[in-house]
Design an enzyme around this catalytic site. Sequence first.
Site, PDB file in Angstrom:
ATOM      1  N   GLY A 194       4.936 -41.860 -24.699  1.00 51.03           N
ATOM      2  CA  GLY A 194       4.349 -42.091 -23.388  1.00 51.03           C
ATOM      3  C   GLY A 194       3.062 -41.336 -23.136  1.00 51.03           C
TER       4      GLY A 194
ATOM      5  N   GLU B 227       8.213 -38.832 -29.936  1.00 47.64           N
ATOM      6  CA  GLU B 227       8.098 -40.120 -30.644  1.00 47.64           C
ATOM      7  C   GLU B 227       6.989 -40.917 -29.963  1.00 47.64           C
ATOM      8  OE1 GLU B 227      11.870 -42.216 -30.262  1.00 47.64           O
ATOM      9  OE2 GLU B 227      11.746 -42.113 -28.084  1.00 47.64           O
ATOM     10  N   CYS B 228       5.779 -40.666 -30.411  1.00 44.91           N
ATOM     11  CA  CYS B 228       4.603 -41.247 -29.756  1.00 44.91           C
ATOM     12  C   CYS B 228       4.136 -42.490 -30.488  1.00 44.91           C
ATOM     13  CB  CYS B 228       3.461 -40.239 -29.743  1.00 44.91           C
ATOM     14  SG  CYS B 228       3.865 -38.740 -28.840  1.00 44.91           S
ATOM     15  N   GLY B 229       3.597 -43.432 -29.734  1.00 46.24           N
ATOM     16  CA  GLY B 229       3.046 -44.648 -30.316  1.00 46.24           C
ATOM     17  C   GLY B 229       1.577 -44.798 -29.963  1.00 46.24           C
ATOM     18  N   ARG B 230       1.339 -45.195 -28.713  1.00 46.84           N
ATOM     19  CA  ARG B 230      -0.007 -45.509 -28.246  1.00 46.84           C
ATOM     20  C   ARG B 230      -1.022 -44.407 -28.545  1.00 46.84           C
ATOM     21  NH1 ARG B 230      -1.181 -49.105 -24.357  1.00 46.84           N
ATOM     22  NH2 ARG B 230       0.987 -49.069 -23.682  1.00 46.84           N
TER      23      ARG B 230
ATOM     24  N   CYS C 212      -7.932 -71.893 -22.791  1.00 45.06           N
ATOM     25  CA  CYS C 212      -8.099 -72.715 -21.594  1.00 45.06           C
ATOM     26  C   CYS C 212      -7.219 -72.171 -20.479  1.00 45.06           C
ATOM     27  CB  CYS C 212      -7.703 -74.155 -21.884  1.00 45.06           C
ATOM     28  SG  CYS C 212      -8.388 -74.738 -23.423  1.00 45.06           S
TER      29      CYS C 212
ATOM     30  N   TYR D 221      -0.530 -51.634 -29.553  1.00 48.09           N
ATOM     31  CA  TYR D 221      -0.116 -52.692 -28.631  1.00 48.09           C
ATOM     32  C   TYR D 221      -1.259 -53.685 -28.448  1.00 48.09           C
ATOM     33  CZ  TYR D 221       3.412 -49.132 -27.597  1.00 48.09           C
ATOM     34  OH  TYR D 221       4.396 -48.187 -27.706  1.00 48.09           O
TER      35      TYR D 221
HETATM   36  C1  PLP Z   1       7.717 -47.637 -26.973  1.00 39.94           C
HETATM   37  C2  PLP Z   1       8.513 -46.404 -27.026  1.00 39.94           C
HETATM   38  C3  PLP Z   1       7.908 -45.202 -27.411  1.00 39.94           C
HETATM   39  C4  PLP Z   1       6.432 -45.072 -27.636  1.00 39.94           C
HETATM   40  O1  PLP Z   1       5.782 -45.109 -26.401  1.00 39.94           O
HETATM   41  P1  PLP Z   1       4.202 -44.831 -26.317  1.00 39.94           P
HETATM   42  O2  PLP Z   1       3.895 -44.998 -24.876  1.00 39.94           O
HETATM   43  O3  PLP Z   1       3.559 -45.833 -27.183  1.00 39.94           O
HETATM   44  O4  PLP Z   1       3.994 -43.432 -26.803  1.00 39.94           O
HETATM   45  C5  PLP Z   1       8.716 -44.093 -27.540  1.00 39.94           C
HETATM   46  N1  PLP Z   1      10.045 -44.158 -27.295  1.00 39.94           N
HETATM   47  C6  PLP Z   1      10.649 -45.287 -26.908  1.00 39.94           C
HETATM   48  C7  PLP Z   1      12.105 -45.287 -26.660  1.00 39.94           C
HETATM   49  C8  PLP Z   1       9.904 -46.447 -26.756  1.00 39.94           C
HETATM   50  O5  PLP Z   1      10.508 -47.561 -26.347  1.00 39.94           O
END
Ligand code: PLP
Length: 397
Positions: free
Chosen positions: A231, A269-272, A342, A371
């Site tokens: 997050g 657990e980071c993604g973005r 369109c 994303y």
């Molecule tokens: C998607 C998700 C993440 C990653 O979130 P980001 O906002 O991309 O860091 C981490 N934990 C869980 C459970 C998620 O669903």
Amino acid sequence: MTPQVQQTLQQLQQQRTEPFCAYLYDLAALRQHISAMRRALPTGCELFYAAKANPEAPVLHALSDYVDGFEAASGGELSWLREQVPGKPLIFGGPGKLESELQQAVQHGVDVLHVESLTELCRLHAIAQRENQTVKVLLRMNVALEGIGGTRLMMGGKPTPFGLDEEELPAALSEIAASPRLSLHGFHFHLMSHQLDVDNHLALMRLYLEKVQMWCERWQLSIALINVGGGIGINYADPTQHFDWARFCQRLPDIVSVSQARGWTLRFECGRYIAAGCGYYVMEVLDIKKNLGEWFAIGRGGTHHFRTPAAQSHNHPFSVMRREQNPAWIYNEQVTLVGQLCTPKDVLARQQPVAALAVGDWLVFSLAGAYAWNISHQNFLMHSPPEVFWLGREAGR
Ligand SMILES: *Cc1c(COP(=O)(O)O)cnc(C)c1O
């Protein structure tokens, strides 16, 4: 834009005669970024990558030297991660897991399984018995925020399909206690995404720790791990003001010392925040027109390749790469940047100031590494996919 990206795009622009549309990823920049994130993180903390942000193989390979493991949110991601980053610890989380997916996770021997509901816990219990395997479980919890500020995207702190209600905790703990094959390894929280505020995020961590402390005392639990989720936010409106990870990490030791004193590891657990910066989406301008008083630039491609701005309802940051020989069609105008679909929803940025623009120029959207391609409705209108370029790919990867 890094100098490597700029140079590559300039060369491509000189070579290309057909309208261009591509994703370009800078893996060297990704490695540098994750390595800095890692270095800043105090001991007592782990960093996982949530693969759903961008599961492309080169991204996973570039990250695997720097992260402690990967989070999978489906059976598909689980198989893919096993194949792409063999030997790395995996987490399996997410709502609505199939029994077959739970079984797959147990058979694969994931590091820990995140449980989202009592139903899922029962299913997992049966599977662990049948497979004769001990399974380490984190209970994903949703809790009230108690005065802590939220963000634009909330997975918790209010009613959502995610995690267990605190009221369900006694039942979950009894289920685990009654199951010789399930072991409570700790708790999991992922309450909000797009976090831009360090103080808010620290307050959130403290709330998590207080909650876990209270539960452990109340039910005499002994746990090893708290997953504090991802997050961490990217500021698309002002890319100079992303979440300040370095400052956050400087202030983390106060919190880590509390968790270490109890023998708990904190896991992110980071993604973005990890992947967004390494990606670029590039569209060549096909047409420029004025419609009922407003300027529009139509690019090759659109939100079927790059849904991020539509999904987040924001104006995506971009820069213009002019073709030198092209005389500008418009100067100093507000322009809405759209794609080839369109639908009036195919907008990447609305009424943006543009100094000069001509057909044939390129629009380069930054922060397109997370994303982006993988959340887009790629088959809508059956346009061809974008080209893909990988910079800084290491030999054999
Ligand atoms: C998607 C998700 C993440 C990653 O979130 P980001 O906002 O991309 O860091 C981490 N934990 C869980 C459970 C998620 O669903």
